[in-house]
Design an enzyme around this catalytic site. Structure first.
Site, mmCIF file in Angstrom:
data_model
loop_
_atom_site.group_PDB
_atom_site.id
_atom_site.type_symbol
_atom_site.label_atom_id
_atom_site.label_comp_id
_atom_site.label_asym_id
_atom_site.label_seq_id
_atom_site.Cartn_x
_atom_site.Cartn_y
_atom_site.Cartn_z
ATOM 1 N N ASP A 194 9.690 -10.177 3.195
ATOM 2 C CA ASP A 194 9.271 -10.695 4.493
ATOM 3 C C ASP A 194 10.558 -11.001 5.436
ATOM 4 O O ASP A 194 11.108 -12.066 5.602
ATOM 5 C CB ASP A 194 8.208 -11.949 4.375
ATOM 6 C CG ASP A 194 7.818 -12.292 5.789
ATOM 7 O OD1 ASP A 194 8.098 -11.750 6.704
ATOM 8 O OD2 ASP A 194 6.986 -13.368 5.899
ATOM 9 N N ASN A 250 7.464 -13.779 9.251
ATOM 10 C CA ASN A 250 6.321 -14.112 10.029
ATOM 11 C C ASN A 250 4.951 -13.895 9.298
ATOM 12 O O ASN A 250 3.887 -13.773 9.910
ATOM 13 C CB ASN A 250 6.395 -13.158 11.246
ATOM 14 C CG ASN A 250 6.309 -11.682 10.870
ATOM 15 O OD1 ASN A 250 6.377 -11.470 9.511
ATOM 16 N ND2 ASN A 250 5.960 -10.696 11.653
ATOM 17 N N GLU A 267 7.098 -6.180 4.357
ATOM 18 C CA GLU A 267 7.677 -4.940 3.926
ATOM 19 C C GLU A 267 7.842 -4.427 2.739
ATOM 20 O O GLU A 267 8.244 -5.090 2.048
ATOM 21 C CB GLU A 267 8.888 -4.996 5.084
ATOM 22 C CG GLU A 267 8.724 -5.437 6.442
ATOM 23 C CD GLU A 267 9.347 -7.104 6.337
ATOM 24 O OE1 GLU A 267 8.891 -7.730 7.365
ATOM 25 O OE2 GLU A 267 10.078 -7.405 5.347
ATOM 26 N N ASP A 323 5.861 8.491 -1.714
ATOM 27 C CA ASP A 323 7.067 8.674 -1.469
ATOM 28 C C ASP A 323 7.486 9.313 -0.194
ATOM 29 O O ASP A 323 8.550 8.983 0.474
ATOM 30 C CB ASP A 323 7.584 9.477 -2.508
ATOM 31 C CG ASP A 323 7.107 8.891 -3.861
ATOM 32 O OD1 ASP A 323 6.796 7.798 -3.979
ATOM 33 O OD2 ASP A 323 6.913 9.603 -4.914
ATOM 34 N N GLU A 365 6.610 -3.129 9.186
ATOM 35 C CA GLU A 365 5.811 -3.954 8.200
ATOM 36 C C GLU A 365 4.511 -2.941 8.318
ATOM 37 O O GLU A 365 3.820 -2.375 9.201
ATOM 38 C CB GLU A 365 5.486 -5.185 9.137
ATOM 39 C CG GLU A 365 6.396 -6.096 9.541
ATOM 40 C CD GLU A 365 6.107 -7.177 10.307
ATOM 41 O OE1 GLU A 365 6.881 -8.139 10.460
ATOM 42 O OE2 GLU A 365 5.339 -7.038 11.372
ATOM 43 N N GLU A 396 -3.502 15.682 -10.528
ATOM 44 C CA GLU A 396 -2.887 14.702 -9.764
ATOM 45 C C GLU A 396 -3.237 14.687 -8.464
ATOM 46 O O GLU A 396 -3.640 13.242 -7.705
ATOM 47 C CB GLU A 396 -1.369 15.068 -9.882
ATOM 48 C CG GLU A 396 -0.342 13.829 -9.349
ATOM 49 C CD GLU A 396 1.232 14.174 -9.345
ATOM 50 O OE1 GLU A 396 1.648 13.301 -9.010
ATOM 51 O OE2 GLU A 396 1.494 15.296 -10.246
#
Length: 725
Positions: free
Chosen positions: A459, A463, A467, A493, A524, A694
């Protein structure tokens, strides 16, 4: 014709047996069609080289079966490939981290009478079938009925049985033997790793020490061994061996005999010694091994199919079989049993954190104890403040752990990032299946530490919105290294929102004393903060259950605060979707397009009803997420949409699950059911006997990437067995 008598008659799974005298190990009807779950997966195929995969690719083109956490797997002969009849394909063994074929069929049964071969290739209508917990092949040839079956007796040993029946009225004397040839790797030191030798009860393969970090890892202590119940004699010539039964099978009219042998793969002498009693028991009392195995698989199937509509029960069983085949027992640096993503993929034979959390949710449907073990397998490596290398990461769970840690030459182990915080959800999901309060007590402080790590190290501006980022690690030496690790930490990814060309950058995070403790993306992320809201809600439930009312209240208050911030800052009314926001400015990153991460606020219960209604319109739009196979990772309207892109279009079943569960949460059950049916019907092979992939092409439904993918299987089971949220 023989008939099985089932110990548990409610469901015909495979081959149930009743205890028999040692002379006859088991009986088989050979009627594979008797099981409603025969061949839910096509497991036929024979390799032509030691390296799995077409043209030397990283993904095997043959589906395999393993059980009990064994590190070797098998397939069935391919119908029409008569040279392979009488041998189970393989085994496929793991050189600690990498799959290789040991043989096209290591133990091929050979029969003869009075010196004349009885060729199984001449059999009338040979049958090759996979059943829950077993592989079977059967032949009718030259007045004989031959039924072969392979199942697992332990986490290191397979039990193979061949029943030979005289279908005629005259007595017969049948000679039995076996033969096999090694498939050697083509080049390098791995070419010379396996070596054959005769033993007093069969044949063995030893392995030289080879430390090819990215291809082949052995310590010189590995051993594959075949042991027969009856006295045998073995001759080895180069890479080929022959074993013969010392005494013929004397069969009266309609008489039968069963040949029993074990095939064990161990990494160390200690493992071999520990497994020896189970292997000996399988040979001495094979009927008990089979009966116990059948009972276990009856339980798996009953749990996986309970309450599932009849037309989806085979898919539920396929999902359970997929997870069990990818089950690896403790070995090397792996301290607990876990489930790997896919034995079919060269790089996927370790344990990943967020794979584990999702896999545990699905596995708990039919084996909660195994689900608990796989969760522990990751927490075994939770960082503590006593860490010599990363004390600042106390509480963190590494991304991936393998047989070899870095100190022992492991190149796949990864601590340069973590993975999304779904561990509390997994623990609570397992608890809901088995009510194991001791497991909750064990995990609660560890989950709390993991949750706290995100806010201490991820963070940047403090706040309350976190992230994705990267750890302080030698592999994260440059800004680009850190950005890549942060993208990996998200699990998505190469998604457009993490693309450096589209503006993704990183910033360093510091402690109150100024020490760099990690890095964050300069954005964020909506999925991360929604996951963290769910984490807080789940931790509150666990705290309540354990009597920690104060902590429960604090987690709920924090969840409400973060949810309000996500609603306020990350939802874009103009497009009706949730987006990441730029660190510092709060600007929504809408130019990078709509991504499937925008459904996580629905799954976590973060969205307001109005926001969920707007998101629903996007989920039901063919121009956005309602593609042929719904829920592409990047919306069809995005300029970065690529149907074959890994996280730029491909449909992954974890996010499909989150979307479907999110729609259900907000009252759109009919939409959820329709989209789930569309997904199952249009994903190639899903309702047939194809492997669970997958991911899938959203435009065509074509299967993509790894075969037999564990979290795909787990999420399909979770869809069929919803829990309270």
């Amino acid at each position: 014709m023989f008939r099985w008598r089932t110990a548990l008659a409610a469901i015909t799974v495979g081959a149930a047996v009743l205890p028999s005298p040692p002379a006859v190990a088991s009986e088989s009807s050979g009627n594979e069609a008797a099981s409603p779950y025969a061949d839910v997966l096509d497991l036929q195929g024979v390799p032509t080289s030691a390296l799995p995969g077409s043209a030397g690719g990283d993904v095997s083109d043959i589906n395999v079966f393993a059980d009990r956490g064994a590190w070797h797997a098998y397939a069935l002969p391919k119908a029409g490939d008569t040279a392979s009849y009488g041998a189970f394909t393989g085994p496929l063994y793991l050189a600690q981290e990498y799959p290789w074929w040991l043989s096209a069929g290591f133990s091929r049964l050979n029969l003869s009478e009075a010196g004349h071969p009885i060729n199984l290739a001449d059999a009338r209508d040979p049958a090759f079938s996979s059943l829950p917990g077993a592989l079977r092949q059967s032949f009718e040839v030259d007045g004989l009925r031959v039924v072969m079956e392979l199942r697992y007796a332990s986490n290191r040993t397979a039990l193979v049985q061949a029943t030979v029946e005289n279908a005629g009225q005259r007595s017969r004397s049948i000679s039995a033997g076996w033969s096999g040839t090694l498939l050697r790797p083509d080049a390098g030191p791995e070419h010379d790793a396996p070596r054959l030798s005769a033993t007093k009860d069969g044949v063995a393969v030893g392995f030289a020490k080879v430390r090819e970090t990215n291809d082949y890892l052995t310590d010189g202590t590995e051993r594959f061994q075949v042991a027969h119940a009856d006295p045998v004699t073995t001759t080895v010539t180069g890479d080929t061996y022959t074993t013969t039964n010392d005494a013929p099978l004397v069969l009266g009219p309609h008489g039968r005999r069963t040949l029993n042998w074990t095939e064990s793969y161990t990494f160390t002498p200690a493992e071999a010694a520990a497994d020896a009693p189970a292997a000996r028991r399988a040979l001495a009392q094979p009927w008990r091994t089979v009966a116990e195995d059948d009972a276990r698989w009856h339980g798996y199937v009953a749990a996986a199919t309970h309450g599932v509509p009849p037309d989806r029960r085979r898919l539920a069983v396929k999902s359970a079989e997929t997870l069990i085949t990818n089950w690896r027992s403790a070995a090397g640096a792996l301290k607990h049993d876990g489930i790997t993503p896919a034995i079919s993929n060269k790089w996927f034979n370790g344990l990943w954190a967020w794979d584990t959390w999702k896999q545990a949710v699905g596995t708990a449907v039919f084996d909660p104890a195994l689900a608990e073990s796989q969760i522990r397998s990751m927490f075994d490596y939770q960082v503590t403040a006593a860490s010599a290398t990363r004390p600042q990461d106390a509480g963190m769970i590494p991304d991936a752990v393998f047989y070899n840690d870095p100190a022992h030459g492991g190149g796949n182990w990864n601590e340069r990032n973590s993975k999304p915080p779904l561990a509390s959800w997994a623990v609570w999901s397992v608890y809901q299946r088995n009510g194991d309060l001791g497991f909750l007590r064990e995990m609660y402080p560890k989950l709390a530490a993991y949750h706290a790590w995100w806010y201490r190290n991820r963070d940047h501006d403090h706040n309350g919105l976190a992230e994705y980022g990267a750890t302080v690690d030698p592999a994260n030496a440059t800004a680009e290294n850190k950005r890549l690790a942060a993208a990996w930490e998200s699990g998505m990814d190469n998604a457009p929102r993490f693309d450096a060309k589209l503006g993704a950058t990183v910033v360093d995070n510091t402690s109150p004393t100024g020490q760099v403790v990690g890095s964050s993306l300069a954005q964020e992320s909506v999925d991360l903060n929604s996951y963290l809201v769910m984490d807080k809600k789940t931790l509150a439930q666990i705290a309540d259950r354990l009597g920690d009312r104060r902590a429960a209240q604090a987690y709920r208050a924090s969840a409400a605060s973060v949810a309000a911030a996500v609603q306020r800052t990350m939802f874009d009314p103009a497009t009706g979707w949730f987006y990441d926001t730029e660190l510092g400015t709060g600007r929504r990153l809408t130019a990078r397009g709509k991504g499937i991460e925008g459904v996580i606020p629905l799954w976590a219960g973060v969205a307001t009803p109005g926001q969920a209604a707007a998101a629903r319109k996007n989920l039901l739009s063919p121009n956005e997420f309602d593609t042929r196979v719904p829920f592409p990772t990047t919306s069809a309207s995005s300029p970065y949409y690529q149907p074959t892109g890994y996280w730029r279009g491909a449909v992954w079943l974890d996010h499909a699950y989150f979307a479907l569960a999110g729609l259900q949460r907000y009252g759109y059950g009919a939409d959820s059911a329709a989209l789930a049916g569309q997904l199952r019907s249009n994903a190639a092979g899903m309702l047939g006997n194809g492997p669970l992939m997958e991911n899938y092409n959203p435009a065509t439904g074509a299967p993509m990437n790894s075969r037999g993918f564990s979290w795909s299987a787990a999420m399909l089971l979770a869809l069929e067995h919803p829990q309270r949220t």
